[in-house]
Structure formats: structure tokens, C-alpha cells
Design an enzyme around this catalytic site. Structure first.
Site, PDB file in Angstrom:
ATOM      1  N   SER A 143       0.817  -1.245   0.054  1.00 23.45           N
ATOM      2  CA  SER A 143      -0.192   0.055  -0.039  1.00 23.45           C
ATOM      3  C   SER A 143       0.744   1.266  -0.104  1.00 23.45           C
ATOM      4  O   SER A 143       1.977   1.023   0.366  1.00 23.45           O
ATOM      5  CB  SER A 143      -1.052  -0.010   1.230  1.00 23.45           C
ATOM      6  OG  SER A 143      -1.668   1.376   1.465  1.00 23.45           O
ATOM      7  N   TYR A 156      -2.137  -1.258  11.087  1.00 26.52           N
ATOM      8  CA  TYR A 156      -2.247  -1.614   9.445  1.00 26.52           C
ATOM      9  C   TYR A 156      -1.061  -1.139   8.896  1.00 26.52           C
ATOM     10  O   TYR A 156      -0.494  -2.035   8.116  1.00 26.52           O
ATOM     11  CB  TYR A 156      -3.605  -0.878   9.006  1.00 26.52           C
ATOM     12  CG  TYR A 156      -3.692  -1.109   7.666  1.00 26.52           C
ATOM     13  CD1 TYR A 156      -4.405  -2.335   7.046  1.00 26.52           C
ATOM     14  CD2 TYR A 156      -3.629  -0.097   6.556  1.00 26.52           C
ATOM     15  CE1 TYR A 156      -4.650  -2.371   5.793  1.00 26.52           C
ATOM     16  CE2 TYR A 156      -3.702  -0.112   5.420  1.00 26.52           C
ATOM     17  CZ  TYR A 156      -4.117  -1.418   4.795  1.00 26.52           C
ATOM     18  OH  TYR A 156      -4.362  -1.563   3.695  1.00 26.52           O
ATOM     19  N   LYS A 160       1.764  -3.064   6.066  1.00 29.17           N
ATOM     20  CA  LYS A 160       1.937  -2.757   4.699  1.00 29.17           C
ATOM     21  C   LYS A 160       3.439  -2.690   4.441  1.00 29.17           C
ATOM     22  O   LYS A 160       3.913  -2.874   3.401  1.00 29.17           O
ATOM     23  CB  LYS A 160       0.899  -1.670   4.203  1.00 29.17           C
ATOM     24  CG  LYS A 160      -0.518  -2.081   4.237  1.00 29.17           C
ATOM     25  CD  LYS A 160      -0.701  -3.168   3.022  1.00 29.17           C
ATOM     26  CE  LYS A 160      -1.972  -4.110   3.545  1.00 29.17           C
ATOM     27  NZ  LYS A 160      -2.253  -5.056   2.471  1.00 29.17           N
TER      28      LYS A 160
END
Ligand SMILES: NC(=O)C1=CN([C@@H]2O[C@H](COP(=O)(O)OP(=O)(O)OC[C@H]3O[C@@H](n4cnc5c(N)ncnc54)[C@H](OP(=O)(O)O)[C@@H]3O)[C@@H](O)[C@H]2O)C=CC1
Ligand SMILES: C[C@H](O)[C@@H]1OC(=O)[C@H](O)[C@@H]1O
Length: 253
Positions: A143, A156, A160
Site C-alpha cells: 500500500s 495496519y 503494509k
């Protein structure tokens, strides 16, 4: 047909980016096996679209956080398609939550699905590719969040960044086997994962205003970059990171 004759596996492909990528790979000539978590109807309809394109397709349910899921997904895919040439490790979750009161379960689940799950999948697919002796391509859906933070994504964004790092290290570990490993870094793509977050119209308008190409992404925007990295056009590309964000990252002011 850039993926003619290739056998492509995609995790988390009952919806969103994974589904678009799985069907897009079939459109470019690949036979496709998909993993999914809970949405059996979504997975079955994705397989129906793959088959309607004249390709082989199979769906396998399993929680990627469980290492056994990786072994069974590869085994079923090999049985159905005859081997594995490409893995797209895509399954992921992003339960938005503030940092100071982050529940331990939310933190651990996000790590296990996004990072541990990808690790097990990449390892199982790589072992199959090494057994086949023909090389292969592995793509992790990282990401833009590997490069920048998010107030409600403290659990999160490290997953990534971890996926980007995993592709860099596996590119080194697997290069001798002819297996290329690359990371895709989507910007904000409109899917279920951010539906609630972007229901806030003020936030959505702000996010759109940051994108030089003038719109948020659609799952189909991820197909071309995935097909390129999966295909022989990218035969000398490994350990790379490809931003697919409409220019959001470079837009400071
Ligand atoms: N949308 C975006 O803006 C961005 C997304 N990404 C990444 O792209 C990937 C796909 O996201 P997106 O398509 O938006 O999300 P969606 O929520 O639309 O789709 C997620 C997919 O992953 C599957 N999945 C979730 N948890 C598991 C699990 N434990 N085991 C197996 N499958 C699972 C879901 O299957 P099911 O519903 O059947 O359980 C579904 O098919 C994620 O890794 C995400 O982090 C990266 C950057 C931006
Ligand atoms: C889910 C978010 O909208 C999305 O996920 C990412 O990885 C992007 O950076 C966005 O924040």
C-alpha cells in the site's frame, strides 16, 4: 494475451481488488485459483466470470491467518490448474481504530491476516515454484501506507511496510530460483474496506483533492499493474515497488 498459459493464484479474491485482479488475469489468458475468507457467493461468482472467459477457475475457502490455509490452497490449486506460476498475495483487513485504546485483539488479528498470512502464502507458493523448477512471479498487495501513516491505521500501516520489506527480502532469497518478487502499492481504492471511512463526505472530498489524476481508484485500476508484474514483460523486475495511487503520494502541496 500477456498471461497465456500462466497459472495465477490470488488470495482474498471474493471482492474488491483481489476479485478484479483475478478476473483481469483471466481476461489476459491465465487460469486462476482464488482464496477467500467468508463470502462464498462472491467467490463463486468470481469463478463463474473466470470460466465465462474460457479459463479454468477454482475457489478455495480459508483464513489466511492459519498457516494450514496456505498449504491447502496451493495443493488444491496445483490439483485444479497443474501448477503455480504467479501468486498475488492480496487478502487484507483494515479495521480503522484510534491508537491509544487499540484493542489487543484488533492489533493481533490485523497483523496475523495481513502480514503473517502473506508470509505463509508466499512461502508455500515459493516452495511449489521451486519444486516445478520454472521460476515464477510473486506480487504482494502492499500500500501507499507502507510509505506514509494514518491516524486510525497504526496497526495496519506496519503490516503494509512489512509486506514491502518481505518482497525485498524474498526477491533476494528466491532470485536464484528465477522467482521474481514485487510489491504493488495502491493508493485509496474504493472497496468495502474503506466504505465506512469514506462515508464521511468531508474526508472523501479531501482525499479526492489530494489526487492529481482527480479521482479515487477503482479495483480495475490494479489489474494492469498486476498483469505487468506477473507477465514476462517484467522479466528483469524484482524487489521493486510500484505505486498505483493517481499521484497522491507525490502531492505535498
Ligand atoms: N482499498 C484500498 O484503498 C487499498 C487496499 N489495499 C490492500 O488491498 C488488499 C485488498 O483490499 P480491498 O480489496 O480494498 O478489500 P475488500 O475488503 O474489498 O476485500 C478483501 C478481500 O480479502 C478477503 N479476506 C479478508 N480477510 C481474509 C482472511 N483472513 N482470509 C482470507 N481472505 C480474507 C475478503 O474475503 P471474504 O470477504 O470472503 O472474507 C475479500 O475477498 C488488502 O490487502 C488491502 O490492505 C492497499 C491499499 C489501498
Ligand atoms: C483502507 C484504506 O482506505 C486504504 O488502505 C490503504 O492501504 C490505503 O492507504 C488507504 O488508507
Amino acid at each position: 494475451m500477456l498471461l497465456e498459459g500462466k497459472r495465477v493464484l490470488v488470495t482474498g479474491a471474493s471482492a474488491g481488488i483481489g476479485r478484479a485482479v483475478a478476473i483481469g488475469c483471466a481476461r489476459h489468458g491465465a487460469d486462476v485459483a482464488i482464496n477467500y475468507g467468508r463470502d462464498t457467493a462472491g467467490a463463486e461468482s468470481a469463478v463463474a466470470e473466470i470460466k465465462a472467459l474460457g479459463r479454468k477457475g477454482v475457489a478455495v475457502q480459508g483464513d489466511v491467518a492459519d498457516p494450514e490455509t496456505a498449504r491447502s490452497f496451493i495443493a488444491v490449486a496445483v490439483d485444479a490448474l497443474g501448477g503455480v506460476d504467479v501468486l498475488v498475495s492480496n487478502a487484507g483487513i483494515c479495521p480503522f481504530h484510534a491508537f491509544l485504546d487499540m484493542p489487543v485483539e484488533t492489533f493481533e488479528r490485523t497483523m496475523r491476516v495481513n502480514l503473517h498470512g502473506a508470509y505463509f502464502m508466499v512461502q508455500a507458493a515459493a516452495n511449489q515454484m521451486v519444486r516445478q523448477g520454472q521460476g515464477g512471479a510473486i506480487i504482494a498487495m502492499s500500500s501507499i501506507s507502507a510509505l506514509v501513516g494514518g491516524e486510525y491505521q497504526t496497526h495496519y500501516t506496519p503490516t503494509k511496510a512489512g509486506l514491502l520489506s518481505l518482497m525485498q527480502s524474498t526477491a533476494i532469497a528466491l532470485g536464484k530460483h528465477g522467482i521474481r518478487c514485487n510489491a504493488l502499492l495502491p493508493g485509496t481504492i474504493l472497496t468495502e474496506i474503506n466504505k465506512d471511512d469514506l462515508a464521511d463526505q468531508t474526508k472523501r472530498t479531501y482525499m479526492e483533492s489530494r489526487i492529481p489524476l482527480g479521482r479515487l481508484g477503482q479495483p480495475e485500476d490494479m489489474v494492469g499493474p498486476t498483469v505487468f508484474l506477473a507477465s514476462d514483460l517484467a522479466q528483469y523486475v524484482t524487489g521493486a515497488a510500484l505505486l498505483v495511487d493517481g499521484g497522491a503520494f507525490v502531492n505535498l502541496q
